[in-house]
Enzyme design. Structure first.
Site, mmCIF file in Angstrom:
data_model
loop_
_atom_site.group_PDB
_atom_site.id
_atom_site.type_symbol
_atom_site.label_atom_id
_atom_site.label_comp_id
_atom_site.label_asym_id
_atom_site.label_seq_id
_atom_site.Cartn_x
_atom_site.Cartn_y
_atom_site.Cartn_z
ATOM 1 N N HIS A 61 0.118 29.241 12.057
ATOM 2 C CA HIS A 61 -0.906 29.156 11.014
ATOM 3 C C HIS A 61 -0.222 29.207 9.646
ATOM 4 O O HIS A 61 0.669 30.036 9.435
ATOM 5 C CB HIS A 61 -1.880 30.323 11.170
ATOM 6 C CG HIS A 61 -2.969 30.288 10.148
ATOM 7 N ND1 HIS A 61 -4.021 29.417 10.216
ATOM 8 C CD2 HIS A 61 -3.155 31.009 8.996
ATOM 9 C CE1 HIS A 61 -4.814 29.588 9.183
ATOM 10 N NE2 HIS A 61 -4.310 30.551 8.423
ATOM 11 N N ASN B 124 0.152 29.779 18.603
ATOM 12 C CA ASN B 124 -0.258 28.920 17.501
ATOM 13 C C ASN B 124 0.569 29.263 16.274
ATOM 14 O O ASN B 124 1.091 30.369 16.159
ATOM 15 C CB ASN B 124 -1.750 29.166 17.205
ATOM 16 C CG ASN B 124 -2.261 28.255 16.103
ATOM 17 O OD1 ASN B 124 -1.956 27.059 16.077
ATOM 18 N ND2 ASN B 124 -3.030 28.812 15.182
ATOM 19 N N ARG C 137 -17.349 20.632 24.582
ATOM 20 C CA ARG C 137 -16.023 21.245 24.392
ATOM 21 C C ARG C 137 -15.455 21.782 25.698
ATOM 22 O O ARG C 137 -14.268 21.631 25.988
ATOM 23 C CB ARG C 137 -16.162 22.383 23.373
ATOM 24 C CG ARG C 137 -14.856 23.084 23.041
ATOM 25 C CD ARG C 137 -15.106 24.279 22.121
ATOM 26 N NE ARG C 137 -15.846 23.906 20.932
ATOM 27 C CZ ARG C 137 -15.292 23.319 19.865
ATOM 28 N NH1 ARG C 137 -14.014 23.067 19.844
ATOM 29 N NH2 ARG C 137 -16.025 23.013 18.829
ATOM 30 N N ASP D 119 -7.575 32.347 15.031
ATOM 31 C CA ASP D 119 -6.461 32.887 14.231
ATOM 32 C C ASP D 119 -6.401 34.415 14.264
ATOM 33 O O ASP D 119 -6.107 35.066 13.259
ATOM 34 C CB ASP D 119 -6.554 32.392 12.770
ATOM 35 C CG ASP D 119 -6.420 30.880 12.672
ATOM 36 O OD1 ASP D 119 -5.767 30.275 13.535
ATOM 37 O OD2 ASP D 119 -6.984 30.302 11.718
ATOM 38 N N ASP E 213 -6.095 34.172 21.108
ATOM 39 C CA ASP E 213 -7.155 34.793 21.911
ATOM 40 C C ASP E 213 -8.466 34.062 21.626
ATOM 41 O O ASP E 213 -8.457 32.969 21.057
ATOM 42 C CB ASP E 213 -7.214 36.309 21.701
ATOM 43 C CG ASP E 213 -7.646 36.690 20.292
ATOM 44 O OD1 ASP E 213 -8.121 35.804 19.550
ATOM 45 O OD2 ASP E 213 -7.519 37.875 19.936
ATOM 46 N N ARG F 113 -8.632 21.639 16.888
ATOM 47 C CA ARG F 113 -9.888 21.937 17.579
ATOM 48 C C ARG F 113 -9.875 23.403 17.984
ATOM 49 O O ARG F 113 -8.824 23.938 18.331
ATOM 50 C CB ARG F 113 -10.013 21.075 18.857
ATOM 51 C CG ARG F 113 -10.397 19.638 18.596
ATOM 52 C CD ARG F 113 -10.357 18.846 19.880
ATOM 53 N NE ARG F 113 -11.297 19.290 20.892
ATOM 54 C CZ ARG F 113 -12.556 18.865 20.985
ATOM 55 N NH1 ARG F 113 -13.030 17.989 20.122
ATOM 56 N NH2 ARG F 113 -13.349 19.309 21.935
ATOM 57 N N ILE F 114 -11.046 24.014 17.947
ATOM 58 C CA ILE F 114 -11.158 25.403 18.414
ATOM 59 C C ILE F 114 -11.217 25.366 19.937
ATOM 60 O O ILE F 114 -11.997 24.604 20.521
ATOM 61 C CB ILE F 114 -12.393 26.071 17.808
ATOM 62 C CG1 ILE F 114 -12.197 26.178 16.293
ATOM 63 C CG2 ILE F 114 -12.618 27.447 18.437
ATOM 64 C CD1 ILE F 114 -13.396 26.702 15.547
ATOM 65 N N LEU F 115 -10.376 26.158 20.572
ATOM 66 C CA LEU F 115 -10.323 26.153 22.038
ATOM 67 C C LEU F 115 -11.457 26.996 22.613
ATOM 68 O O LEU F 115 -11.779 28.070 22.075
ATOM 69 C CB LEU F 115 -8.978 26.713 22.508
ATOM 70 C CG LEU F 115 -7.784 25.815 22.197
ATOM 71 C CD1 LEU F 115 -6.480 26.591 22.396
ATOM 72 C CD2 LEU F 115 -7.795 24.559 23.056
HETATM 73 C C1 GRF Z 1 0.962 23.230 10.202
HETATM 74 O O1 GRF Z 1 1.080 23.517 8.849
HETATM 75 C C2 GRF Z 1 0.397 24.400 10.961
HETATM 76 O O2 GRF Z 1 0.599 25.609 10.322
HETATM 77 C C3 GRF Z 1 -1.070 24.096 11.005
HETATM 78 O O3 GRF Z 1 -1.171 22.711 11.069
HETATM 79 C C4 GRF Z 1 -0.038 22.115 10.459
HETATM 80 C C5 GRF Z 1 0.482 21.064 11.383
HETATM 81 O O4 GRF Z 1 1.463 20.277 10.797
HETATM 82 N N1 GRF Z 1 -1.678 24.785 12.122
HETATM 83 P P1 GRF Z 1 2.307 19.237 11.684
HETATM 84 O O5 GRF Z 1 1.306 18.296 12.352
HETATM 85 O O6 GRF Z 1 3.100 20.023 12.667
HETATM 86 O O7 GRF Z 1 3.155 18.505 10.689
#
Ligand code: GRF
Length: 208
Positions: free
Chosen positions: A113, A111, A69, A149, A145, A95-97
């Site tokens: 979520h 990000n 990674r 999330d 960070d 992927r987890i950074l």
């Molecule tokens: C989104 O729902 C976002 O919240 C999550 O992954 C999804 C990506 O969707 N992290 P897209 O590829 O932008 O359509």
């Protein structure tokens, strides 16, 4: 127009959030410009969206070609730095950074979520919220960070959960809000900025 911030978008999936950001850019007078789209999947829909929008650099880096990674993330970081990007925007990047990557771009990675953090972090936020029986869910834009999330929250949008929702219908309603919120937050981020008071993000230039 003032100089635009240079944005790198990292995506693994269909790319609808990337499309929403590019639409905002195409609308004119955006304070940012997507210079680079980077993906870890050769079949990501985000690749076609980026090429169609003529993003200057569109790049698929295959994780299988790297030892671990850290090595993969270091290669991604190099491309981002070469393209002179000011911000790294994760849009469905699955992927987890590594800590090294997050530190290198500290405070400049964001990000989105698909749940109201800190509830339901992780890869199954929509399913977990539904299974828990919440009556509202939504989406969260946050700074990244070293913990998944977890970073300070920049903005959230709430959506109702309907009795007959399944993961697909709820995800679709959340994504409508994502496509509105993410370009808006990005615009505000690069044009106004914010201060941190502990974990609290305090936007410069007022509440809206
Ligand atoms: C989104 O729902 C976002 O919240 C999550 O992954 C999804 C990506 O969707 N992290 P897209 O590829 O932008 O359509």
């Amino acid at each position: 127009m003032a100089e635009q911030s240079r944005i790198a978008v990292m995506a693994s999936g269909k790319g609808s959030n990337l499309a929403a950001i590019l639409k905002r850019q195409a609308g004119g007078d955006a304070p940012f410009r997507v210079e680079l789209v980077l993906t870890n999947r050769g079949d990501a829909g985000a690749l076609a969206i980026a090429r169609a929008a003529q993003v200057p650099k569109v790049c698929f880096l295959d994780p299988a070609a790297y030892d671990d990674r850290e090595a993969y993330d270091a290669a991604c970081a190099e491309v981002i730095t070469e393209e002179g990007c000011d911000w790294v925007v994760l849009a469905g990047y699955m992927r987890i950074l590594s800590a090294g990557f997050v530190r290198r771009f500290s405070g400049r990675v964001i990000n989105i979520h698909p749940a109201l953090l800190p509830a339901f972090p992780g890869a199954h936020g929509v399913e977990d919220a539904l299974a828990h029986g919440v009556k509202v869910s939504g989406c969260t834009v946050h700074l990244v960070d070293e913990v998944l999330d977890n970073g300070p929250i920049l903005a959230q949008a709430v959506v109702p959960v309907e009795d007959d929702d399944d993961a697909e219908t709820l995800r679709a309603r959340i994504q409508q809000q994502e496509h509105r919120l993410y370009p808006q937050v990005l615009t505000r981020l690069v044009s106004c900025g914010f201060d941190l008071d502990g974990r609290r993000v305090v936007w410069r230039g007022g509440t809206r």
